[in-house]
Design an enzyme around this catalytic site. Structure first.
Site, PDB file in Angstrom:
ATOM      1  N   GLY A 139      48.613  43.083  40.004  1.00  0.00           N
ATOM      2  CA  GLY A 139      47.442  43.959  40.074  1.00  0.00           C
ATOM      3  C   GLY A 139      47.470  44.756  41.371  1.00  0.00           C
TER       4      GLY A 139
ATOM      5  N   LEU B 127      45.748  44.358  44.298  1.00  0.00           N
ATOM      6  CA  LEU B 127      45.881  43.562  45.530  1.00  0.00           C
ATOM      7  C   LEU B 127      47.245  42.875  45.594  1.00  0.00           C
ATOM      8  CD1 LEU B 127      44.832  42.283  48.114  1.00  0.00           C
ATOM      9  CD2 LEU B 127      43.747  40.498  46.714  1.00  0.00           C
TER      10      LEU B 127
ATOM     11  N   ASP C   4      50.584  32.321  33.164  1.00  0.00           N
ATOM     12  CA  ASP C   4      49.150  32.552  32.965  1.00  0.00           C
ATOM     13  C   ASP C   4      48.395  31.507  33.779  1.00  0.00           C
ATOM     14  OD1 ASP C   4      46.438  32.423  31.819  1.00  0.00           O
ATOM     15  OD2 ASP C   4      47.242  33.784  30.302  1.00  0.00           O
TER      16      ASP C   4
ATOM     17  N   ALA D 166      42.095  37.151  37.931  1.00  0.00           N
ATOM     18  CA  ALA D 166      40.661  36.977  37.666  1.00  0.00           C
ATOM     19  C   ALA D 166      40.314  37.673  36.367  1.00  0.00           C
ATOM     20  CB  ALA D 166      39.839  37.592  38.809  1.00  0.00           C
TER      21      ALA D 166
ATOM     22  N   ASP E 288      31.913  39.551  46.158  1.00  0.00           N
ATOM     23  CA  ASP E 288      30.560  39.819  46.663  1.00  0.00           C
ATOM     24  C   ASP E 288      29.496  39.496  45.618  1.00  0.00           C
ATOM     25  OD1 ASP E 288      31.842  42.013  45.280  1.00  0.00           O
ATOM     26  OD2 ASP E 288      30.096  43.240  45.761  1.00  0.00           O
TER      27      ASP E 288
ATOM     28  N   TYR F 200      29.560  36.696  35.503  1.00  0.00           N
ATOM     29  CA  TYR F 200      30.724  36.894  36.374  1.00  0.00           C
ATOM     30  C   TYR F 200      30.524  36.186  37.718  1.00  0.00           C
ATOM     31  CZ  TYR F 200      33.963  39.122  39.580  1.00  0.00           C
ATOM     32  OH  TYR F 200      34.923  39.341  40.542  1.00  0.00           O
TER      33      TYR F 200
HETATM   34  N1  LIG Z   1      38.567  45.036  42.092  1.00  0.00           N
HETATM   35  C1  LIG Z   1      37.460  44.798  42.786  1.00  0.00           C
HETATM   36  O1  LIG Z   1      36.619  45.686  42.986  1.00  0.00           O
HETATM   37  C2  LIG Z   1      37.206  43.417  43.343  1.00  0.00           C
HETATM   38  C3  LIG Z   1      36.023  43.166  44.060  1.00  0.00           C
HETATM   39  C4  LIG Z   1      35.809  41.890  44.579  1.00  0.00           C
HETATM   40  C5  LIG Z   1      36.738  40.903  44.372  1.00  0.00           C
HETATM   41  N2  LIG Z   1      37.881  41.167  43.671  1.00  0.00           N
HETATM   42  C6  LIG Z   1      38.836  40.092  43.455  1.00  0.00           C
HETATM   43  O2  LIG Z   1      40.045  40.321  44.173  1.00  0.00           O
HETATM   44  C7  LIG Z   1      41.146  39.765  43.424  1.00  0.00           C
HETATM   45  C8  LIG Z   1      42.200  40.839  43.182  1.00  0.00           C
HETATM   46  O3  LIG Z   1      41.599  41.911  42.472  1.00  0.00           O
HETATM   47  P1  LIG Z   1      42.421  43.187  41.965  1.00  0.00           P
HETATM   48  O4  LIG Z   1      41.489  44.346  42.048  1.00  0.00           O
HETATM   49  O5  LIG Z   1      43.755  43.251  42.594  1.00  0.00           O
HETATM   50  O6  LIG Z   1      42.583  42.809  40.431  1.00  0.00           O
HETATM   51  P2  LIG Z   1      43.607  43.379  39.341  1.00  0.00           P
HETATM   52  O7  LIG Z   1      44.217  44.667  39.812  1.00  0.00           O
HETATM   53  O8  LIG Z   1      42.904  43.355  38.033  1.00  0.00           O
HETATM   54  O9  LIG Z   1      44.743  42.264  39.377  1.00  0.00           O
HETATM   55  C9  LIG Z   1      44.559  41.006  38.814  1.00  0.00           C
HETATM   56  C10 LIG Z   1      45.863  40.625  38.166  1.00  0.00           C
HETATM   57  O10 LIG Z   1      45.718  39.327  37.587  1.00  0.00           O
HETATM   58  C11 LIG Z   1      46.194  39.406  36.252  1.00  0.00           C
HETATM   59  N3  LIG Z   1      45.572  38.385  35.434  1.00  0.00           N
HETATM   60  C12 LIG Z   1      44.379  38.444  34.792  1.00  0.00           C
HETATM   61  N4  LIG Z   1      44.189  37.323  34.100  1.00  0.00           N
HETATM   62  C13 LIG Z   1      45.262  36.540  34.330  1.00  0.00           C
HETATM   63  C14 LIG Z   1      45.661  35.267  33.869  1.00  0.00           C
HETATM   64  N5  LIG Z   1      44.884  34.558  33.018  1.00  0.00           N
HETATM   65  N6  LIG Z   1      46.818  34.750  34.310  1.00  0.00           N
HETATM   66  C15 LIG Z   1      47.633  35.450  35.146  1.00  0.00           C
HETATM   67  N7  LIG Z   1      47.319  36.674  35.582  1.00  0.00           N
HETATM   68  C16 LIG Z   1      46.148  37.204  35.175  1.00  0.00           C
HETATM   69  C17 LIG Z   1      45.886  40.791  35.804  1.00  0.00           C
HETATM   70  O11 LIG Z   1      46.607  41.146  34.663  1.00  0.00           O
HETATM   71  P3  LIG Z   1      46.023  42.282  33.670  1.00  0.00           P
HETATM   72  O12 LIG Z   1      46.226  43.587  34.385  1.00  0.00           O
HETATM   73  O13 LIG Z   1      46.856  42.084  32.471  1.00  0.00           O
HETATM   74  O14 LIG Z   1      44.563  41.983  33.452  1.00  0.00           O
HETATM   75  C18 LIG Z   1      46.268  41.578  37.046  1.00  0.00           C
HETATM   76  O15 LIG Z   1      47.645  41.803  37.106  1.00  0.00           O
HETATM   77  C19 LIG Z   1      40.527  39.207  42.141  1.00  0.00           C
HETATM   78  O16 LIG Z   1      40.181  37.863  42.322  1.00  0.00           O
HETATM   79  C20 LIG Z   1      39.270  40.040  42.001  1.00  0.00           C
HETATM   80  O17 LIG Z   1      38.283  39.480  41.186  1.00  0.00           O
HETATM   81  C21 LIG Z   1      38.133  42.405  43.151  1.00  0.00           C
END
Ligand SMILES: NC(=O)c1ccc[n+]([C@@H]2O[C@H](COP(=O)([O-])OP(=O)(O)OC[C@H]3O[C@@H](n4cnc5c(N)ncnc54)[C@H](OP(=O)(O)O)[C@@H]3O)[C@@H](O)[C@H]2O)c1
Length: 291
Positions: free
Chosen positions: A10, A12, A34, A58, A100, A123
């Site tokens: 993803g 991050l 997974d 997530a 947050d 969530y």
């Molecule tokens: N984005 C925001 O605004 C935000 C805000 C606060 C906190 N966070 C947290 O920061 C962290 C990183 O966020 P990000 O924005 O980098 O998220 P992201 O771009 O959606 O990356 C998450 C990655 O995890 C993968 N994933 C989802 N479900 C999975 C599973 N069951 N097993 C293995 N991999 C899985 C996703 O695959 P797919 O692409 O196939 O779904 C994606 O590659 C997460 O914990 C997120 O909740 C994010």
């Protein structure tokens, strides 16, 4: 240092890999590992013998979590519990990210790490449960990093890209926008968060527990979008709207900016959000940025 990144493809995860320096990164694709497959996760840790497991996976499409609460609880809480258990068994450090949205939103200044969470939707409740599970399973070796409003190269597929890229596309199309003015956040560049995460892991005095890592400062989504439009010289305007901090019946926090106090005490801080945004736009859209 050898790190196993789960959910490492993803926005991050990609920046953690890009900023890893001489660390060895193993980042299996979601199809190969997974996070909800506890046996596969345990086997990957046993086979790879990483020094640290970093969990970026997530289920964080917030409205969809309302429709699929069991899946949200599985990915954001049960899988994190099992991951922490596997790390504890092997003596491996764990970094897992949270949100947050564990906070209720009735604040006037950024939430510090010890502030009382009060999630308003499925969530946030599942993220808080995941935090508790991980810290209970592996209290001595788990670091939970809460962050906010992430944007990074490529965006988050499950969220339809990232907020900044989507606003730039609208700016390019000459559109006018309505943007929520009642929700205040700390928008954060994944590049900066990734660098800070490595710094935190390297800090000699780092202990387990909760950390808040965000670009400094706070703004509403309206202010954030306005700054994007300004920086790319958009012709359109961004109008403030108050949506009552709701998406349908689902509530969102009105104020979820975070304060970094614990990492700051170790010398780990991120730059102000305006600087991080300008740097991202200069890198991603050098032909557009005018300010
Ligand atoms: N984005 C925001 O605004 C935000 C805000 C606060 C906190 N966070 C947290 O920061 C962290 C990183 O966020 P990000 O924005 O980098 O998220 P992201 O771009 O959606 O990356 C998450 C990655 O995890 C993968 N994933 C989802 N479900 C999975 C599973 N069951 N097993 C293995 N991999 C899985 C996703 O695959 P797919 O692409 O196939 O779904 C994606 O590659 C997460 O914990 C997120 O909740 C994010």
């Amino acid at each position: 240092m050898k790190a196993l990144l789960i959910g490492g493809h993803g926005q991050l995860g990609a920046d953690l890999a890009r900023t890893a320096g001489d660390r060895t990164i193993v980042a299996p694709a979601r199809g190969a590992l997974d996070v909800t497959d506890a046996a596969a996760v345990r086997a990957a840790i046993a086979a790879g013998r990483p020094d640290v497991v970093i969990n970026c996976a997530a289920f964080h499409n917030v409205p969809l979590c309302e429709d699929e609460p069991a899946r949200a609880f599985l990915v954001n809480a049960i899988a994190v519990r099992d991951l922490a258990r596997a790390c504890a068994e092997r003596g491996t450090r764990l970094v897992t990210f949270s949100s947050d949205y564990v906070f209720g939103g009735d604040a006037r200044s950024p939430w510090a790490e010890e502030a009382m969470p009060a999630p308003l939707q499925v969530y946030g409740a599942t993220r808080l449960a995941g935090e508790h599970f991980a810290r209970a399973e592996a209290p001595d070796r788990t670091i939970v990093i809460r962050t906010c409003g992430l944007y990074g190269a490529g965006g988050a597929r499950s969220k339809g890209g990232n907020f900044v890229d989507n606003r730039v596309a609208e700016a390019r199309a000459g559109q006018d926008l309505d943007m929520a003015s009642e929700q205040v956040v700390s928008p954060t560049a994944t590049h900066d968060l990734a660098v800070a995460t490595w710094q935190l892991l390297d800090a000699p005095a780092v202990g387990p527990g909760l950390y808040h890592l965000v670009n400094e400062g706070a703004c509403s989504w309206h202010e954030f979008a306005s700054e994007i439009f300004r920086l790319v010289g958009a012709r359109g305007t961004v109008r403030p709207v108050d949506r009552g901090a709701r998406t349908g019946a689902m509530r969102r926090p009105r104020y979820s900016a975070l304060a970094n106090t614990r990492a700051r005490a170790l010398g780990v801080t991120l730059r102000p959000w305006r600087e991080a945004l300008a740097a991202y736009l200069r890198q991603a859209y050098p032909e557009l940025v005018v300010a």
